[in-house]
Enzyme design. Structure first.
Site, PDB file in Angstrom:
ATOM      1  N   VAL A   1       1.389  -1.385  -0.241  1.00 20.38           N
ATOM      2  CA  VAL A   1       0.149   0.250  -0.319  1.00 20.38           C
ATOM      3  C   VAL A   1       1.190   0.976   0.050  1.00 20.38           C
ATOM      4  O   VAL A   1       0.400   2.291  -0.497  1.00 20.38           O
ATOM      5  CB  VAL A   1      -0.578   0.073   1.266  1.00 20.38           C
ATOM      6  CG1 VAL A   1      -1.510   1.180   1.160  1.00 20.38           C
ATOM      7  CG2 VAL A   1      -1.814  -0.774   1.033  1.00 20.38           C
ATOM      8  N   ASP A   2       2.100   1.491   0.786  1.00 17.56           N
ATOM      9  CA  ASP A   2       2.765   2.407   0.786  1.00 17.56           C
ATOM     10  C   ASP A   2       3.847   3.021  -0.567  1.00 17.56           C
ATOM     11  O   ASP A   2       3.850   3.964  -1.013  1.00 17.56           O
ATOM     12  CB  ASP A   2       3.569   2.395   2.009  1.00 17.56           C
ATOM     13  CG  ASP A   2       4.184   3.362   2.768  1.00 17.56           C
ATOM     14  OD1 ASP A   2       3.513   4.048   2.505  1.00 17.56           O
ATOM     15  OD2 ASP A   2       5.176   3.705   3.263  1.00 17.56           O
ATOM     16  N   ASP A   3       4.232   2.055  -0.959  1.00 20.60           N
ATOM     17  CA  ASP A   3       4.595   1.995  -2.584  1.00 20.60           C
ATOM     18  C   ASP A   3       3.513   2.479  -3.195  1.00 20.60           C
ATOM     19  O   ASP A   3       3.549   3.272  -4.310  1.00 20.60           O
ATOM     20  CB  ASP A   3       5.042   1.139  -3.042  1.00 20.60           C
ATOM     21  CG  ASP A   3       6.248   0.973  -2.383  1.00 20.60           C
ATOM     22  OD1 ASP A   3       6.959   1.913  -3.237  1.00 20.60           O
ATOM     23  OD2 ASP A   3       7.287  -0.051  -1.409  1.00 20.60           O
TER      24      ASP A   3
END
Length: 622
Positions: A374-376
């Site tokens: 999710v972060d990327d």
């Protein structure tokens, strides 16, 4: 007089931005990506030598160069730490010591004697973490009977049952599954030397709990040891086959497992012990792939625990955009094209809890089709939304849809899985190192909020719930905990810009409290820094040597909150005055986090991209 208006002949923020921007552009690959070294501690290099010794493929030249690197990281007291300027770490020191013994360093050499004395003083090998003793058991220097049992029959637990493999975070399950195989086979391939000097001349007491879950798991472990001695043969064979199939299905195109070192090493060991020879394509691909993660230079030979090209590329794109590079610049267009091609278009382990969700995220690494995160994906959405590329919009839409589908029940976002929050996993005797679950965190949730705001979705129910999650997660002192970066400076630097982007007014108490916390923790030199010891000792929160990346994180929060006063000017001046002639900054301290309290990272590109973003936004607002 501000840094922008300086007419005394000294360098200005504009000068710093120009130099940093040009340096960053020079680092771009012809294919469009950026990648800085991802530096960790010497256990990567020690375990690589141990792996090669176990497989019988250790090369003397590589051993010599790896040993040179390991020695260069030893502190004056003979120990090794888990991060630059950190305290001694027992297990890391033991693994480094054993690796140097493999390289031929004599136990009575001064640097070895100092290390051994520290090890004995801390309780010796019996006091090390399970993973270290696991390695020593494979070489006959620790008893398998004295290690916690995690049987391969774990593979048969249904997904709804506690402690099934999908209850663990993706990095933990990828490590635990192959280790169940190694622990079942219990191999012993003795080292060509003893390690008696690493054992104290007294018994090291083992902590025991007689009540609660800890006592229950200790009783379970005793039962599993009994089963381990005489397992049901047919069931054990079937479990080992299922574990092998699970491992093989997750090998990436580059030969890795998840693009990270621990599951890669243990998967090779597990398959080899199950009869896959060194010439088998799966093993050969895995061994060959390690070369891509190997750095050789004047300092010696060392391995990256992971590589971060997608993350580095989108951070570079955002930094260059912040620094005034036009959306249609060829460098940004080339980067966008590469990022779009890296989209993960198939299912992965995340699909277990979200089976109806179509794919559309991005992973951290060059090759990692099983574990987008999710972060990327959030940072990719932000970066692609700011550039011009004909294929960007459909990719963004798929990314937003996938990211939105990964929300947890409480409205927050974890990195790799949704609702990966079953804390029972942490209580297993085996799990004494590193986080083993992936609950929602403030930094990841903030990046999602910011990405959604860039897509004009700030009024959506999804964002409102995420904002509510962030408001509840604020610490009493006004900061936020940083799961993937050090620590409260990173968390606060991530959350404040996201809240502002989502429509929270700068004068609201939540923002004022965060600003006050940052201003209270600005160092006398004008910068910000937070030592990684803050993960275990709260008194370190916001305290540590000033670094370029952490100073930039603080400035990004203050600038988003509308601050333009003395605190911002001092922070900008710190960055301008400490910029190197080549346009980047020195940063020996680690500011990235793998496992809070246990494993840390020095992202070598952080020292460039985040200061460039902060100074670029400063100039735009001046």
């Amino acid at each position: 007089m501000t840094a922008v208006e300086d007419t005394t002949g000294t360098r200005t923020a504009a000068d710093a931005v120009e130099a940093a921007r040009e340096h960053l552009l020079l680092l771009q690959s012809p294919e469009g990506w950026w990648k800085g070294e991802l530096q960790t501690n010497v256990t990567m290099d020690a375990e690589d030598l141990l792996l090669r010794e176990f497989l019988g493929i250790r090369d003397e030249d590589d051993t010599r160069e790896a040993a040179r690197w390991i020695r260069s990281q030893q502190a004056a007291d003979g120990t090794w730490a888990n991060f630059h300027d950190g305290p001694p770490e027992l297990s890391t020191t033991v693994e480094a010591y054993v690796a140097l013994r493999l390289a031929g360093d004599a136990p009575d050499a001064d640097h070895m004697a100092r290390a051994a004395a520290y090890i004995r003083g801390q309780g010796g090998v019996p006091a090390t973490r399970v993973f270290t003793r696991f390695w020593l058991a494979m070489f006959g220097r620790w008893s398998w009977d004295e290690l916690p049992v995690v049987p391969p029959e774990l593979m048969f637990l249904p997904r709804w049952f506690p402690l099934n493999v999908y209850d663990f975070a993706c990095w933990a399950r990828q490590t635990i599954v192959p280790l169940t195989v190694v622990g079942a086979v219990r191999p012993v391939r003795p080292l060509p030397f003893e390690l008696d000097e690493l054992y104290p001349d007294y018994d090291v007491p083992r902590p025991t709990r007689t009540t609660g879950w800890d006592a229950a798991f200790q009783a379970l472990d005793k039962a599993l040891h009994i089963y381990q001695r005489r397992p049901a043969k047919a069931v054990r064979r079937a479990a080992l086959r299922r574990a092998a199939d699970w491992i093989i299905a997750r090998q990436e195109r580059d030969g890795s497992w998840g693009g990270i070192q621990p599951p890669w090493v243990y998967s090779l060991l597990a398959l080899h012990l199950l009869g896959y020879g060194l010439d088998h394509p799966i093993i050969q691909r895995g061994l060959d792939g390690l070369e891509r993660f190997t750095i050789r230079d004047e300092k010696g030979r060392r391995l990256e625990a992971c590589q971060s090209p997608v993350w580095d590329t989108v951070l570079a794109m955002n930094a260059l955009t912040d620094a005034g590079l036009p959306a249609g610049h060829p460098a940004l267009e080339r980067a966008a094209g590469w990022v779009i091609r890296e989209e993960v278009k198939g299912p992965g382990d995340w699909s277990v809890r979200r089976p109806e969700l179509p794919p559309g995220g991005w992973a951290f690494e060059f090759d990692n089709d099983c574990y987008p995160d999710v972060d990327d994906t959030a940072e990719v959405v932000i970066a692609l939304n700011r550039v011009q590329h004909p294929l960007a919009e459909p990719a963004i839409e798929r990314g937003v849809r996938w990211m939105a589908g990964m929300v947890s029940k409480d409205g927050g976002f974890g990195a790799f899985d949704a609702d990966n929050t079953r804390t029972l996993c942490r209580r297993l005797p085996f799990c004494d190192f590193g986080e083993v679950i992936d609950p929602p965190s403030a930094d990841v949730t903030a990046h999602v909020v910011e990405a959604m705001a860039h897509r004009e979705m700030a009024d959506s129910l999804l964002v409102k719930r995420a904002v509510g999650w962030l408001l509840k997660a604020q610490e009493p002192d006004g900061s936020w905990f940083g799961r993937w970066g050090a620590n409260h400076v990173y968390g606060t630097g991530s959350v404040v810009p996201a809240l502002i982007a989502a429509g929270v007014r700068p004068e609201k108490p939540v923002i004022r409290d965060a600003v006050a916390w940052l201003e209270r923790h600005q160092r006398d030199d004008g910068g910000w820094g937070e030592d990684l010891r803050s993960y275990r000792d709260r008194s370190w929160a916001g305290h540590g040597a000033s670094t370029a990346s952490q100073t930039a994180w603080a400035l990004l929060a203050l600038l988003a909150a509308g601050e333009r006063g003395e605190s911002v000017e001092r922070g900008v001046r710190w960055l301008v005055e400490r910029q190197r002639p080549d346009g980047t900054w020195d940063e020996d301290h680690f500011t990235g986090t793998g496992f809070p309290g246990d494993f840390y990272i020095n992202y070598h590109l952080y020292r460039l991209v985040f200061p460039l973003s902060a100074l670029g936004r400063y100039l735009k607002g001046s």
